[in-house]
Design an enzyme around this catalytic site. Structure first.
Site, PDB file in Angstrom:
ATOM      1  CG  ASP A  88       0.923  -0.231  -2.429  1.00  0.00           C
ATOM      2  OD1 ASP A  88      -0.532  -0.209  -2.416  1.00  0.00           O
ATOM      3  OD2 ASP A  88       1.338   0.581  -2.072  1.00  0.00           O
TER       4      ASP A  88
ATOM      5  CG  ASP B 100      -4.892   1.582  -2.799  1.00  0.00           C
ATOM      6  OD1 ASP B 100      -3.770   0.876  -2.971  1.00  0.00           O
ATOM      7  OD2 ASP B 100      -4.662   2.561  -2.092  1.00  0.00           O
TER       8      ASP B 100
END
Ligand SMILES: *[C@@H]1O[C@H](CO)[C@@H](O)[C@H](O)[C@H]1NC(C)=O
Ligand SMILES: *[C@@H]1O[C@H](CO)[C@@H](O)[C@H](O)[C@H]1NC(C)=O
Ligand SMILES: *[C@@H]1O[C@H](CO)[C@@H](O)[C@H](O)[C@H]1NC(C)=O
Ligand SMILES: *[C@@H]1O[C@H](CO)[C@@H](O)[C@H](O)[C@H]1NC(C)=O
Length: 415
Positions: free
Chosen positions: A103, A276
């Site tokens: 992440d 992201d």
């Protein structure tokens, strides 16, 4: 002459040999490559990629406006694993295997989402809590050795061990690759302090010589065994087909200023975009999305929530380009070809779509370009572009850069 030549050749070779160790010693060590696993959640219904992306988007904006302090974030509304594809790495902590989400949109590292795979409870009573907009975790913070991979260990890494988590089915936790600022407010004992990230510690422990994470993700097709890799300590240039361009990150997370064109039409003026790995789609400001929808002719598909186009509209699909000024002041663009804007057709039915449908990976953020964060460049973009996340040496304030380069997948026809 011949003698002279060979003696100068010998001298030249001798020079090479004496300078070789020095030049090797002064060049950066090769980055350490760690394979990325792709977990495809083939639940045939219930995915709501748009909603998951929008929740993530709201969380990024909330970080900007949050009240400082521990446990100040709002509760989540959707699950982080409500994605069709999740990218994970297999790491070993205290002798146990954990599958951790990669992440770049958060910075804490924690394990124990699966109650059947947890560490011994730590002796400390230092609480940590992170909310992700999609998912949340509460647990105890402790120091452990984290073997990111067999040849990449970080000692004394402060990690969380979950007591309670929501929204992390099928994974054990998260390895957070965002800037360290995102850890602020996650620790009860130090509400305004930060927790050095895995990247920070790898760098401060001298394991990597540059605080750089390279990310290479392959597009998702049913029969494609290639998953991708993370590169610790530098860019894996063998995966790029062009030079890297670096863009200044403008917020305390990986966010860069980009505009966008569809064919010849500018559909987005300069807007802050989060890069992201934890979001599937590409989310654009609402008015940009409306312009995109008009130009593509797409219609919202009730079952998938995505835009659906006809084969004729596919024939007219233009390139979607993200354009920004790099750190050298030069304009650079990174493109999603028409094929790259298609949701992987092999997975159509797994998001509730018809097998022969043509769905687009561009969705609305549900917000305007004027929001602090206006768009998210998620997996669908990152599977077509090599990316690098660079924290300046010795600087922990998070003012880093994000780099992009083309890959063999940039122009590939995979969908
Ligand atoms: C972790 O998983 C790998 C691959 O499945 C296995 O080879 C290894 O022995 C496991 N290690 C531990 C500590 O369970
Ligand atoms: C381990 O890391 C913590 C911060 O996470 C630090 O306070 C402590 O001094 C470190 N211990 C050692 C042995 O390096
Ligand atoms: C797969 O997705 C469904 C629908 O969003 C979700 O309910 C489920 O928990 C997910 N499963 C895993 C293993 O991630
Ligand atoms: C970009 O900004 C210009 C000047 O303010 C404006 O005229 C134009 O409509 C904007 N374009 C988009 C796509 O928002």
């Amino acid at each position: 002459m011949a003698t002279l030549r060979s003696s100068s050749l010998v001298a030249f070779l001798a020079l090479c040999l004496t300078t070789l160790p020095t030049s090797l010693g002064s060049s950066s060590p090769a980055p350490i490559i760690v394979p990325v696993q792709r977990v495809v959640n083939s639940s045939t219904s219930g995915h709501n990629l748009v909603k998951a992306g929008q929740a993530r988007f709201e969380a990024f904006n909330r970080i900007q406006t949050r009240t400082k302090g521990f446990a100040s974030a709002a509760p989540p509304s959707t699950s982080l694993t409500d994605q069709i594809v999740t990218f994970t790495i297999n790491s070993v902590v205290a002798g146990k295997n954990f599958s951790l989400i990669v992440d770049t949109g958060s910075s804490n590292t924690w394990v124990g989402a699966n109650p059947a795979n947890r560490l011994q409870p730590p002796a400390t009573l230092d609480l940590f809590e992170v909310t992700y907009g999609s998912g949340a975790v509460l647990g105890l913070e402790t120091d452990e050795t984290v073997n990111v991979s067999p040849d990449l260990a970080v000692v004394n890494q402060s990690i969380g061990e979950a007591i309670e988590s929501v929204g992390f089915d099928g994974v054990d936790g998260i390895m957070g690759f965002g800037p360290v600022d995102l850890t602020e407010g996650t620790l009860s004992s130090s509400p305004t302090g930060t927790i050095p990230t895995v990247m920070d510690n790898l760098f401060s422990q001298g394991t990597i010589s540059s605080e750089t994470l390279g990310v290479f993700l392959a597009p998702t097709t049913e029969d494609d065994p290639v998953n991708g890799e993370l590169s610790f300590g530098g860019v894996d240039t063998s995966k790029a087909t062009g030079p890297m361009s670096f863009f200044q990150s403008t917020l305390p997370f990986w966010a860069i200023s980009q505009s966008a064109t569809f064919g010849d039409t500018t559909i987005m003026n300069l807007t802050t975009c989060v890069v992201d790995t934890g979001t599937t789609l590409v989310l654009l400001p609402d008015d940009t999305f409306t312009a995109y929808q008009d130009l593509t002719g797409g219609t919202p598909d009730a079952n998938t929530g995505l835009l659906s186009i006809t084969p004729a509209q596919l024939d007219n699909l233009q390139t979607l380009s993200f354009i920004g000024t790099d750190v050298n002041g030069e304009t650079q663009h990174f493109d999603l070809t028409p094929n790259a804007q298609l949701f992987p057709r092999a997975l159509n039915t797994e998001i509730g779509g018809s097998a022969d449908g043509i769905f687009l990976i561009v969705a609305s953020s549900g917000s305007s370009a004027a929001s602090e964060v206006g768009c998210i460049m998620g997996q669908s973009f990152l599977q077509r572009t090599y990316s690098a996340f660079v924290t300046p040496s010795g600087d922990s304030s998070g003012a880093g850069t994000v780099g992009f380069a083309t890959t063999p997948f940039t122009d590939a026809t995979t969908n």
